[in-house]
Design a protein around this motif. Structure first.
Motif, PDB file in Angstrom:
ATOM      1  N   ALA A  31       0.826  -1.210   0.000  1.00  0.00           N
ATOM      2  CA  ALA A  31       0.000   0.000   0.000  1.00  0.00           C
ATOM      3  C   ALA A  31       0.857   1.256   0.000  1.00  0.00           C
ATOM      4  O   ALA A  31       0.520   2.261  -0.638  1.00  0.00           O
ATOM      5  N   LYS A  32       1.989   1.214   0.726  1.00  0.00           N
ATOM      6  CA  LYS A  32       2.880   2.374   0.754  1.00  0.00           C
ATOM      7  C   LYS A  32       3.435   2.679  -0.631  1.00  0.00           C
ATOM      8  O   LYS A  32       3.489   3.836  -1.066  1.00  0.00           O
ATOM      9  N   PHE A  33       3.859   1.636  -1.335  1.00  0.00           N
ATOM     10  CA  PHE A  33       4.386   1.830  -2.687  1.00  0.00           C
ATOM     11  C   PHE A  33       3.306   2.318  -3.647  1.00  0.00           C
ATOM     12  O   PHE A  33       3.583   3.074  -4.580  1.00  0.00           O
ATOM     13  N   LEU A  34       2.075   1.879  -3.421  1.00  0.00           N
ATOM     14  CA  LEU A  34       0.968   2.249  -4.300  1.00  0.00           C
ATOM     15  C   LEU A  34       0.337   3.586  -3.922  1.00  0.00           C
ATOM     16  O   LEU A  34      -0.529   4.091  -4.647  1.00  0.00           O
ATOM     17  N   HIS A  35       0.757   4.122  -2.773  1.00  0.00           N
ATOM     18  CA  HIS A  35       0.242   5.403  -2.290  1.00  0.00           C
ATOM     19  C   HIS A  35      -1.264   5.370  -2.044  1.00  0.00           C
ATOM     20  O   HIS A  35      -1.999   6.307  -2.381  1.00  0.00           O
ATOM     21  N   ILE A  36      -1.731   4.268  -1.482  1.00  0.00           N
ATOM     22  CA  ILE A  36      -3.125   4.135  -1.086  1.00  0.00           C
ATOM     23  C   ILE A  36      -3.164   3.467   0.284  1.00  0.00           C
ATOM     24  O   ILE A  36      -2.124   3.031   0.791  1.00  0.00           O
ATOM     25  N   SER A  37      -4.335   3.371   0.877  1.00  0.00           N
ATOM     26  CA  SER A  37      -4.441   2.757   2.203  1.00  0.00           C
ATOM     27  C   SER A  37      -4.370   1.236   2.106  1.00  0.00           C
ATOM     28  O   SER A  37      -4.805   0.638   1.112  1.00  0.00           O
ATOM     29  N   SER A  38      -3.817   0.619   3.147  1.00  0.00           N
ATOM     30  CA  SER A  38      -3.751  -0.840   3.181  1.00  0.00           C
ATOM     31  C   SER A  38      -5.154  -1.446   3.221  1.00  0.00           C
ATOM     32  O   SER A  38      -5.371  -2.551   2.715  1.00  0.00           O
ATOM     33  N   THR A  39      -6.084  -0.718   3.802  1.00  0.00           N
ATOM     34  CA  THR A  39      -7.472  -1.196   3.849  1.00  0.00           C
ATOM     35  C   THR A  39      -8.039  -1.363   2.445  1.00  0.00           C
ATOM     36  O   THR A  39      -8.723  -2.353   2.144  1.00  0.00           O
ATOM     37  N   SER A  40      -7.746  -0.403   1.578  1.00  0.00           N
ATOM     38  CA  SER A  40      -8.248  -0.471   0.199  1.00  0.00           C
ATOM     39  C   SER A  40      -7.668  -1.670  -0.534  1.00  0.00           C
ATOM     40  O   SER A  40      -8.373  -2.381  -1.255  1.00  0.00           O
ATOM     41  N   VAL A  41      -6.373  -1.898  -0.354  1.00  0.00           N
ATOM     42  CA  VAL A  41      -5.735  -3.030  -1.013  1.00  0.00           C
ATOM     43  C   VAL A  41      -6.326  -4.338  -0.498  1.00  0.00           C
ATOM     44  O   VAL A  41      -6.685  -5.236  -1.277  1.00  0.00           O
ATOM     45  N   ASN A  42      -6.421  -4.440   0.802  1.00  0.00           N
ATOM     46  CA  ASN A  42      -6.939  -5.675   1.406  1.00  0.00           C
ATOM     47  C   ASN A  42      -8.380  -5.936   0.959  1.00  0.00           C
ATOM     48  O   ASN A  42      -8.759  -7.077   0.672  1.00  0.00           O
ATOM     49  N   ARG A  43      -9.186  -4.868   0.905  1.00  0.00           N
ATOM     50  CA  ARG A  43     -10.586  -5.030   0.510  1.00  0.00           C
ATOM     51  C   ARG A  43     -10.701  -5.545  -0.925  1.00  0.00           C
ATOM     52  O   ARG A  43     -11.512  -6.434  -1.217  1.00  0.00           O
ATOM     53  N   LYS A  44      -9.888  -5.010  -1.806  1.00  0.00           N
ATOM     54  CA  LYS A  44      -9.928  -5.451  -3.205  1.00  0.00           C
ATOM     55  C   LYS A  44      -9.534  -6.916  -3.324  1.00  0.00           C
ATOM     56  O   LYS A  44     -10.119  -7.677  -4.114  1.00  0.00           O
ATOM     57  N   ILE A  45      -8.530  -7.329  -2.547  1.00  0.00           N
ATOM     58  CA  ILE A  45      -8.104  -8.727  -2.605  1.00  0.00           C
ATOM     59  C   ILE A  45      -9.195  -9.640  -2.073  1.00  0.00           C
ATOM     60  O   ILE A  45      -9.491 -10.707  -2.652  1.00  0.00           O
ATOM     61  N   ILE A  46      -9.824  -9.248  -0.975  1.00  0.00           N
ATOM     62  CA  ILE A  46     -10.907 -10.055  -0.406  1.00  0.00           C
ATOM     63  C   ILE A  46     -12.070 -10.166  -1.389  1.00  0.00           C
ATOM     64  O   ILE A  46     -12.658 -11.243  -1.566  1.00  0.00           O
ATOM     65  N   GLU A  47     -12.407  -9.061  -2.072  1.00  0.00           N
ATOM     66  CA  GLU A  47     -13.491  -9.096  -3.060  1.00  0.00           C
ATOM     67  C   GLU A  47     -13.160 -10.085  -4.179  1.00  0.00           C
ATOM     68  O   GLU A  47     -14.033 -10.839  -4.633  1.00  0.00           O
ATOM     69  N   LEU A  48     -11.913 -10.082  -4.598  1.00  0.00           N
ATOM     70  CA  LEU A  48     -11.507 -11.000  -5.666  1.00  0.00           C
ATOM     71  C   LEU A  48     -11.523 -12.439  -5.168  1.00  0.00           C
ATOM     72  O   LEU A  48     -11.945 -13.356  -5.890  1.00  0.00           O
ATOM     73  N   GLU A  49     -11.081 -12.672  -3.925  1.00  0.00           N
ATOM     74  CA  GLU A  49     -11.113 -14.021  -3.348  1.00  0.00           C
ATOM     75  C   GLU A  49     -12.547 -14.532  -3.261  1.00  0.00           C
ATOM     76  O   GLU A  49     -12.824 -15.704  -3.567  1.00  0.00           O
ATOM     77  N   ASN A  50     -13.465 -13.650  -2.874  1.00  0.00           N
ATOM     78  CA  ASN A  50     -14.873 -14.051  -2.787  1.00  0.00           C
ATOM     79  C   ASN A  50     -15.429 -14.372  -4.173  1.00  0.00           C
ATOM     80  O   ASN A  50     -16.211 -15.313  -4.347  1.00  0.00           O
ATOM     81  N   GLU A  51     -15.016 -13.593  -5.151  1.00  0.00           N
ATOM     82  CA  GLU A  51     -15.498 -13.828  -6.524  1.00  0.00           C
ATOM     83  C   GLU A  51     -14.988 -15.155  -7.069  1.00  0.00           C
ATOM     84  O   GLU A  51     -15.727 -15.886  -7.748  1.00  0.00           O
ATOM     85  N   LEU A  52     -13.731 -15.489  -6.732  1.00  0.00           N
ATOM     86  CA  LEU A  52     -13.137 -16.736  -7.222  1.00  0.00           C
ATOM     87  C   LEU A  52     -13.487 -17.929  -6.342  1.00  0.00           C
ATOM     88  O   LEU A  52     -13.324 -19.080  -6.754  1.00  0.00           O
ATOM     89  N   GLY A  53     -13.910 -17.660  -5.115  1.00  0.00           N
ATOM     90  CA  GLY A  53     -14.261 -18.741  -4.202  1.00  0.00           C
ATOM     91  C   GLY A  53     -13.057 -19.458  -3.628  1.00  0.00           C
ATOM     92  O   GLY A  53     -13.145 -20.639  -3.273  1.00  0.00           O
ATOM     93  N   THR A  54     -11.940 -18.765  -3.512  1.00  0.00           N
ATOM     94  CA  THR A  54     -10.730 -19.390  -2.948  1.00  0.00           C
ATOM     95  C   THR A  54      -9.801 -18.319  -2.429  1.00  0.00           C
ATOM     96  O   THR A  54      -9.838 -17.156  -2.883  1.00  0.00           O
ATOM     97  N   LYS A  55      -8.963 -18.673  -1.466  1.00  0.00           N
ATOM     98  CA  LYS A  55      -7.989 -17.731  -0.929  1.00  0.00           C
ATOM     99  C   LYS A  55      -6.820 -17.579  -1.906  1.00  0.00           C
ATOM    100  O   LYS A  55      -6.375 -18.543  -2.520  1.00  0.00           O
ATOM    101  N   LEU A  56      -6.355 -16.355  -2.008  1.00  0.00           N
ATOM    102  CA  LEU A  56      -5.203 -16.077  -2.868  1.00  0.00           C
ATOM    103  C   LEU A  56      -3.928 -15.877  -2.062  1.00  0.00           C
ATOM    104  O   LEU A  56      -2.827 -16.107  -2.572  1.00  0.00           O
ATOM    105  N   PHE A  57      -4.066 -15.440  -0.802  1.00  0.00           N
ATOM    106  CA  PHE A  57      -2.904 -15.217   0.062  1.00  0.00           C
ATOM    107  C   PHE A  57      -3.178 -15.797   1.444  1.00  0.00           C
ATOM    108  O   PHE A  57      -4.292 -15.688   1.965  1.00  0.00           O
TER     109      PHE A  57
END
Length: 302
Positions: free
Chosen positions: A24-50
Motif C-alpha cells: 500500500a505504501k508503494f501504491l500510495h493508497i491505504s492498506s485497507t483499500s488493497v486488502n478489501r480489493k483482494i478479499i473481493e476477488l477471493e470471494n469472486e473466485l471462491g478461494t484464498k489467494l494469500f
C-alpha cells in the motif's frame, strides 16, 4: 487505463512486498483499500489467494497460478503501451540488421552515432549464420544482411561488397608461427577450425590443389574459433574484420593465408537487402556507416 489494471497491480505489488501494508505504501493508497480489493476477488473466485500471518502474506497455490497470469498480463500491457507510444512519432522506425558475428564489434560505434541522429528510431543487430541471415532477409524479418560469400539470389540486391584477405591464426608456440605467410600446402597436415561462412570456399581451394583439409570443427563465431586455437593449438582461418583486439593477443600470431606463398586467399564480404526494400534516411545512414568501416579491410586490387 487498461481494464482491471488496478487490481492486477495490487496483486503484483503485494506479491513483491510480501506485505499488504508495504504494498500500500508503494501504491500510495491505504492498506485497507488493497486488502478489501483482494478479499473481493477471493470471494469472486471462491478461494484464498494469500495466506495471511503476523509477519506478512504469501500466495496460496491458487494465488501462484493467478499471479503468473497477472505477471504476463502486466508485461503484455506494458509492451502494448510501448508500441502505441511509438505511433506518436511519424519518424519512429525500427531497423533490423542481421549477419556475421564479427560485425557486432563494429556496430558499437554505429549505434552511438545512429541514436544521436535518429533519436526516435530503434536499431538492432542480430549475429547469426549466413543461411539464417539470408532467410531472415528474404522473409522480411530483417532489412539488411551482412554476410561472407553469398550465393546470387534474384529477390536480393547487393548494396556493397569488399574483398577481404583471410589470415591463419595460430599460437605463438606452433611450428608455423615463424613463417612470414602460410600457404594451403603448409596447412595440409594440420587440424583446422573454419568459419561456417567460408568453409566451402576454403575446402574448394584445398581440393583444387590436391589437398584434403583436416577440418576438426567449424563455427559461425569468430570468438569461438580464436578460443579453440588458443586451447587446442590448431589452425584457425579468419578474416580480420572486427577481430583486431582479439588477434593482438600475446598468445597468437596472425599470418597471411596464401595459395602459393604469394597470392592471398580472399573472400567477399557483402551488404544485401531485398529488391523491394524502401531506402529511407535511416537505412541509407547505416549503409554509409558500414561502408566507411568495412572499406579499409579490403584489398585495392579486387
Amino acid at each position: 487505463m487498461l481494464l482491471h489494471s488496478r487490481i492486477l497491480k495490487y496483486l503484483s505489488m503485494v506479491e513483491q512486498c510480501g506485505s499488504i501494508r508495504q504494498a500500500a505504501k508503494f501504491l500510495h493508497i491505504s492498506s485497507t483499500s488493497v486488502n478489501r480489493k483482494i478479499i473481493e476477488l477471493e470471494n469472486e473466485l471462491g478461494t484464498k489467494l494469500f495466506d495471511r500471518t503476523s509477519s506478512g502474506v504469501s500466495p496460496t497455490a491458487a494465488g501462484k497460478i493467478l499471479l503468473s497470469h497477472v505477471s504476463k498480463t502486466l508485461s503484455d500491457a506494458e509492451a502494448a503501451i510501448s508500441e502505441i507510444n511509438k505511433l506518436d512519432s511519424q519518424e519512429a522506425h525500427e531497423l533490423k540488421i542481421v549477419g556475421v558475428y564479427s560485425i557486432k564489434h563494429i556496430f558499437i560505434d554505429i549505434l552511438d552515432e545512429y541514436y544521436s541522429k535518429f533519436s526516435n528510431s530503434f536499431l538492432s543487430y542480430s549475429a547469426t549464420s549466413k543461411n539464417d541471415a539470408l532467410n531472415l532477409l528474404k522473409s522480411n524479418q530483417a532489412d539488411l544482411a551482412i554476410v561472407f560469400e553469398p550465393e546470387p539470389m534474384e529477390e536480393l540486391k547487393l548494396l556493397f561488397e569488399v574483398v577481404v584477405p583471410l589470415e591463419v591464426i595460430i599460437r605463438i608456440d606452433h611450428v608455423l608461427a615463424s613463417f612470414s605467410s602460410v600457404s594451403i600446402g603448409d596447412c595440409a597436415n594440420y587440424s583446422l577450425v573454419l568459419p561456417d561462412s567460408t568453409r566451402d570456399r576454403i575446402t574448394q581451394l584445398f581440393n583444387k590443389l590436391g589437398y584434403s583439409p583436416l577440418i576438426s570443427s567449424t563455427s559461425n563465431s569468430a570468438d569461438l574459433i580464436i578460443s579453440l586455437v588458443k586451447k587446442q593449438n590448431i589452425l584457425g582461418i579468419l578474416s580480420r574484420v572486427g577481430q583486431e583486439e582479439e588477434l593482438e593477443s600475446n598468445e597468437l600470431v596472425s599470418l597471411p593465408f596464401t595459395i602459393d606463398q604469394q597470392e592471398e586467399v580472399c573472400v567477399r564480404l557483402t551488404i544485401l537487402t531485398r529488391q523491394n526494400q524502401q531506402m529511407n534516411d535511416n537505412i541509407c545512414y547505416v549503409i554509409d556507416s558500414l561502408e566507411r568501416r568495412l572499406q579499409h579491410y579490403g584489398r585495392d586490387d579486387k
